[in-house]
Design an enzyme around this catalytic site. Structure first.
Site, short mmCIF file in Angstrom:
data_model
loop_
_atom_site.label_atom_id
_atom_site.label_comp_id
_atom_site.label_asym_id
_atom_site.label_seq_id
_atom_site.Cartn_x
_atom_site.Cartn_y
_atom_site.Cartn_z
N SER A 195 0.81 -1.21 0.00
CA SER A 195 0.00 0.00 0.00
C SER A 195 0.85 1.27 0.00
O SER A 195 1.69 1.43 -0.86
CB SER A 195 -0.94 -0.05 1.20
OG SER A 195 -2.09 0.67 0.91
N LYS A 229 4.12 2.05 -2.41
CA LYS A 229 4.57 3.24 -3.14
C LYS A 229 6.02 3.50 -2.74
O LYS A 229 6.89 3.79 -3.57
CB LYS A 229 3.71 4.46 -2.77
CG LYS A 229 2.18 4.25 -2.87
CD LYS A 229 1.40 5.49 -2.47
CE LYS A 229 0.02 5.26 -1.90
NZ LYS A 229 -0.99 4.62 -2.66
N TRP A 242 -10.11 0.39 -5.04
CA TRP A 242 -9.55 1.71 -4.71
C TRP A 242 -8.14 1.86 -5.29
O TRP A 242 -7.72 2.94 -5.68
CB TRP A 242 -9.55 1.83 -3.18
CG TRP A 242 -9.07 3.11 -2.57
CD1 TRP A 242 -8.03 3.26 -1.71
CD2 TRP A 242 -9.65 4.42 -2.72
NE1 TRP A 242 -7.91 4.57 -1.32
CE2 TRP A 242 -8.89 5.31 -1.92
CE3 TRP A 242 -10.73 4.94 -3.46
CZ2 TRP A 242 -9.17 6.68 -1.83
CZ3 TRP A 242 -11.00 6.31 -3.37
CH2 TRP A 242 -10.22 7.14 -2.57
N HIS A 286 -7.60 -5.63 0.08
CA HIS A 286 -6.35 -4.90 0.25
C HIS A 286 -5.59 -5.47 1.46
O HIS A 286 -5.99 -5.25 2.60
CB HIS A 286 -6.76 -3.44 0.50
CG HIS A 286 -5.65 -2.47 0.55
ND1 HIS A 286 -4.93 -2.12 -0.56
CD2 HIS A 286 -5.15 -1.74 1.57
CE1 HIS A 286 -4.03 -1.21 -0.23
NE2 HIS A 286 -4.13 -0.96 1.07
C1 GCU Z 1 -5.42 4.73 1.82
C2 GCU Z 1 -4.83 5.53 0.69
C3 GCU Z 1 -4.02 4.65 -0.27
C4 GCU Z 1 -3.02 3.84 0.50
C5 GCU Z 1 -3.70 3.08 1.61
C6 GCU Z 1 -2.77 2.33 2.55
O1 GCU Z 1 -6.42 3.89 1.34
O2 GCU Z 1 -5.88 6.19 0.03
O3 GCU Z 1 -3.37 5.44 -1.23
O4 GCU Z 1 -2.33 2.98 -0.37
O5 GCU Z 1 -4.42 3.99 2.44
O6 GCU Z 1 -1.61 2.67 2.68
O7 GCU Z 1 -3.26 1.41 3.21
#
Ligand code: GCU
Length: 424
Positions: free
Chosen positions: A262, A266, A353, A404
């Protein structure tokens, strides 16, 4: 005197009507409005044109790997530094290592556990990060996963000897399902993890408590347009862990892997782009501003992420909120920065998402750069079915069932891919 109170049946009647005709519709309206913010309809993604990773800023087509490495790759790296993730402030910090705890008898004797404090100092301040490391016993040169954790080292395992991370607010063993430590050790791999808060609090207005004061930055007012924030700092932390690991004789310097989930996915991609010592980079459900293409209007968008998490990216990134197509780069070019090293992008079916298809298309586009190295690409491949492994050359992709998360299935896939491509 007459009572002015409503009879009971009229009173309940009016409460019922208030709820049915006012509160409920208002609630439904608000929920619908919120849901509408994100597009989940493939037909409404819109038409977009991606910047070409293989054309230099001066318009030359990249046909050779030398041109890629000398001209185009540095151009793209700078575009990401100037416009999205930013750069780390330019100052030296002093680093020291201290083994806080060690056992040759972890995981029923299969592993060595070592807990190491990495201390940083600069500008009269000190910060510490605590690294939890498990290494397989009897392996002379082991590959290693570096993977930051969300909740603190002690939440990743039920091993009672693991020390709680300083800023952890979660209980022991709270998130063990995300950490397949036994599988990793049984495969002959080592794993190093740390709580990402040790480097940069995942909150706004906490800059003074992050590592930034070591670099002379104490407040937001000191940030330039292109100063990196949380994601760049977390990536920096991962590289500092690798510095330490590379001081160890039994860690294989040719087989270091960075994995993040997540927001930390990144981070893993960005770290892998910056730090070419990582031989493999894994993005687990990294989504918007990670693996997913920014120009696709599906799931989370750039304006949305910049509004919710302004402390993740450099200030300049905000300027693209009104017009994402004006970004001089897109996320496939971030993945391309990893070429020709191994890259693995994984999505989850219910994680809309994060835009699974956008993650795949981005990797597919990036894989074109691998052709410069004579490696297979994803050309002609269609979006794989759920549960299928699509592995070509040095690029891997899967979309699994579920939400997720990081699951044992994900770990199993990464390890198999790494074993096949990096060697046993
Ligand atoms: C939120 C956010 C995402 C991210 C995620 C996470 O949903 O919008 O961009 O990847 O958190 O880190 O769990």
């Amino acid at each position: 005197m007459k009572k002015s109170l409503l009879p009971f049946h009229l009173f309940t009647f009016s409460i019922f009507h208030l709820f049915t005709f006012l509160i409920l519709p208002l609630f439904i309206f608000c929920a619908a409005a919120q849901a509408q913010e994100a597009n989940y309809d493939e037909n409404k993604v819109g038409v977009y044109t991606l910047p070409d990773a293989m054309t230099t800023l001066s318009g030359q087509k990249v046909a050779k790997k030398k041109q890629w490495e000398k001209v185009r790759r540095p151009e793209i790296l700078k575009l990401f530094q100037d416009n999205e993730y930013g750069v780390m402030p330019d100052a030296k910090v002093k680093t020291s290592y201290r083994v806080v705890e060690e056992s040759e008898d972890a995981m029923n004797g299969k592993a060595i556990r070592r807990q190491v404090e990495i201390a940083f100092s600069g500008n009269g301040q000190e910060r510490k990060m605590l690294v939890l490391l498990y290494m397989p016993k009897g392996v002379k040169k082991c590959p290693v996963f570096v993977s930051p954790n969300f909740q603190g080292n002690a939440t990743t395992t039920d091993d009672p000897a693991v020390i709680e991370s300083q800023y952890s607010t979660f209980g022991r063993a709270h998130q063990t399902s995300r950490w397949s430590f036994e599988r990793i050790i049984d495969s002959g791999y080592a794993i190093a993890t740390f709580h990402y808060f040790d480097i940069y609090f995942d909150k706004d207005d906490k800059l003074a408590e992050t590592i930034y004061p070591l670099f002379g930055i104490n407040s937001k007012a000191q940030l330039q347009e292109n100063t990196g924030k949380a994601i760049t700092a977390w990536a920096w932390g991962c590289s500092r862990v690798l510095d330490y690991l590379f001081t160890l004789k039994n860690i294989d310097k040719k087989r270091a892997i960075i994995l993040g989930h997540s927001r930390l996915g990144k981070t893993a991609l960005w770290c892998g782009a910056l730090d070419q010592r990582f031989a493999m980079v894994i993005s687990n459900n990294s989504g918007c501003s990670g693996a997913a293409l920014s120009r696709r209007n599906y799931g989370e968008t750039v304006p949305r992420i910049n509004t919710s998490f302004p402390w993740w990216f450099c200030n300049k990134y905000q300027s693209y909120n009104q017009d994402v197509s004006s970004l001089p780069m897109d996320q496939h070019e971030l993945i391309a920065l990893i070429a020709p090293r191994l890259v693995y992008v994984a999505s989850a079916q219910e994680d809309r998402w994060a835009d699974p298809r956008g993650e795949f298309l981005s990797l597919q586009e990036a894989s074109k750069v691998y052709a410069l190295y004579g490696l297979e690409t994803f050309e002609g491949c269609s979006f794989p079915s759920v549960g299928e492994h699509l592995w070509r050359g040095n690029c891997g992709y899967h979309i699994r069932t579920g939400v997720h998360d990081v699951t044992d299935y994900d770990w199993q896939s990464y390890i198999e891919f790494a074993k096949e491509r990096l060697g046993e």
